[in-house]
Write a protein that holds these residues in place. Structure first.
Motif, PDB file in Angstrom:
ATOM      1  N   LEU A  82      38.617   7.248  45.322  1.00 17.02           N
ATOM      2  CA  LEU A  82      37.746   6.067  45.312  1.00 17.02           C
ATOM      3  C   LEU A  82      38.400   4.945  44.531  1.00 17.02           C
ATOM      4  CD1 LEU A  82      34.082   7.271  44.611  1.00 17.02           C
ATOM      5  CD2 LEU A  82      35.003   6.382  46.754  1.00 17.02           C
ATOM      6  N   SER A  83      38.283   3.746  45.046  1.00 13.72           N
ATOM      7  CA  SER A  83      38.708   2.580  44.281  1.00 13.72           C
ATOM      8  C   SER A  83      37.669   2.313  43.201  1.00 13.72           C
ATOM      9  CB  SER A  83      38.828   1.362  45.203  1.00 13.72           C
ATOM     10  OG  SER A  83      37.546   0.993  45.697  1.00 13.72           O
ATOM     11  N   PRO A  84      38.030   1.635  42.130  1.00 12.15           N
ATOM     12  CA  PRO A  84      37.039   1.322  41.079  1.00 12.15           C
ATOM     13  C   PRO A  84      35.837   0.575  41.629  1.00 12.15           C
ATOM     14  CG  PRO A  84      39.268   0.897  40.297  1.00 12.15           C
ATOM     15  CD  PRO A  84      39.388   1.193  41.760  1.00 12.15           C
ATOM     16  N   GLU A  85      36.056  -0.315  42.616  1.00 13.39           N
ATOM     17  CA  GLU A  85      34.944  -1.083  43.180  1.00 13.39           C
ATOM     18  C   GLU A  85      33.974  -0.174  43.936  1.00 13.39           C
ATOM     19  OE1 GLU A  85      38.374  -3.444  42.257  1.00 13.39           O
ATOM     20  OE2 GLU A  85      38.167  -1.769  43.667  1.00 13.39           O
ATOM     21  N   ARG A  86      34.524   0.740  44.729  1.00  7.54           N
ATOM     22  CA  ARG A  86      33.668   1.666  45.463  1.00  7.54           C
ATOM     23  C   ARG A  86      32.939   2.607  44.513  1.00  7.54           C
ATOM     24  NH1 ARG A  86      34.783   2.474  51.008  1.00  7.54           N
ATOM     25  NH2 ARG A  86      34.455   0.426  51.959  1.00  7.54           N
ATOM     26  N   HIS A 142      36.947   9.061  40.190  1.00 11.53           N
ATOM     27  CA  HIS A 142      38.149   8.717  40.946  1.00 11.53           C
ATOM     28  C   HIS A 142      38.227   9.350  42.332  1.00 11.53           C
ATOM     29  CE1 HIS A 142      39.585   6.779  37.349  1.00 11.53           C
ATOM     30  NE2 HIS A 142      39.457   7.906  36.659  1.00 11.53           N
ATOM     31  N   SER A 143      37.341  10.286  42.636  1.00 10.58           N
ATOM     32  CA  SER A 143      37.296  10.845  43.988  1.00 10.58           C
ATOM     33  C   SER A 143      35.863  11.273  44.271  1.00 10.58           C
ATOM     34  CB  SER A 143      38.257  12.022  44.157  1.00 10.58           C
ATOM     35  OG  SER A 143      37.837  13.135  43.382  1.00 10.58           O
ATOM     36  N   ALA A 175      41.009  12.839  40.358  1.00 10.06           N
ATOM     37  CA  ALA A 175      41.369  12.108  41.576  1.00 10.06           C
ATOM     38  C   ALA A 175      41.739  13.037  42.726  1.00 10.06           C
ATOM     39  CB  ALA A 175      42.523  11.155  41.290  1.00 10.06           C
TER      40      ALA A 175
END
Length: 231
Positions: A157-161, A174-175, A197
């Motif tokens: 996952l991106s920080p925004e998501r 992170h995931s 992650a």
């Protein structure tokens, strides 16, 4: 002169290619002409004189070791999935008797976090009327690509998501595994997040997660999840 040198290199390359193609087409060539082995060199980065057969054996052993490691990894994953399925069978049995939204929320949160070794869980459910009447709503749009999926999705996952999914608790996530939910009059997702992650990766099988989503979706037809915020 330069043109002649380039022409010579091209001609040598073509000749080598013909030799390679011939040997591939006739793998028994060296067996029929063993005298060739006494004069050719087989560069392979291994010190000392090693026969072509020994070299082939070493290559095959390396390939076998890689395949064995891959098989061990697949078996270990299969055993983990089997153990997880057995443990979550208890969740399915409990879901059959739950008739209270608060109890349902607590049961899902505690069980999914524990069994998936995760740190965050998010429920994002929208009424179908909301999805149709507010197509430009930022909150709806943030989850549109998840909601439209029919199968679970695993990966980093991106920080925004992460923040969009888990709110303030998403800073260390992170995931995640994203499970689509389709109930009467509702559509959405359940997101299971991990600080690791590599915990949820795109290579993971999603069949079990899809079945989990189907069971939860069917339960939501009789018990509304309501506000299931983190505690």
């Amino acid at each position: 002169m330069m043109h002649q040198a380039e022409h010579s290199r091209d001609e040598a390359f073509d000749q080598e290619r013909q030799v390679v193609d011939y040997l591939i087409a006739h793998p028994d060539f060296l067996a029929r002409h063993p005298e060739v082995l006494s004069i050719i060199e087989v560069p392979h980065g291994i010190r000392g004189a090693v026969s072509l057969i020994e070299y082939q054996v070493r290559v095959l052993r390396r390939q076998l070791a890689i395949e064995r490691n891959r098989l061990v990894h697949l078996i270990a994953r299969a055993r983990r999935n089997e153990a997880l399925a057995i443990r979550l069978h208890g969740l399915f049995l409990q879901l059959m008797t739950v008739d209270d939204p608060e109890h349902l929320c607590r049961l899902l949160r505690e069980t999914l976090l524990r069994e998936f070794h995760a740190e965050a869980l998010a429920f994002k459910l929208f009424s179908l009327a909301t999805l149709e009447s507010r197509p430009h709503d930022p909150l709806v749009n943030a989850f549109a690509d998840f909601i439209d999926r029919r199968n679970a999705l695993c990966g980093p996952l991106s920080p925004e998501r992460a923040l969009a999914l888990f709110g303030d608790g998403g800073a260390g996530i992170h995931s995640a595994a994203i499970i689509p939910i389709q109930a009467d009059g509702q559509s959405g997702i359940i997101a299971i997040g991990s600080s690791d992650a590599t915990r949820f990766s795109p290579e993971m099988g999603t069949d079990f997660l899809n079945r989990l989503g189907e069971v939860i979706s069917r339960k939501l037809r009789t018990v509304r999840l309501g506000d299931c915020a983190p505690h």
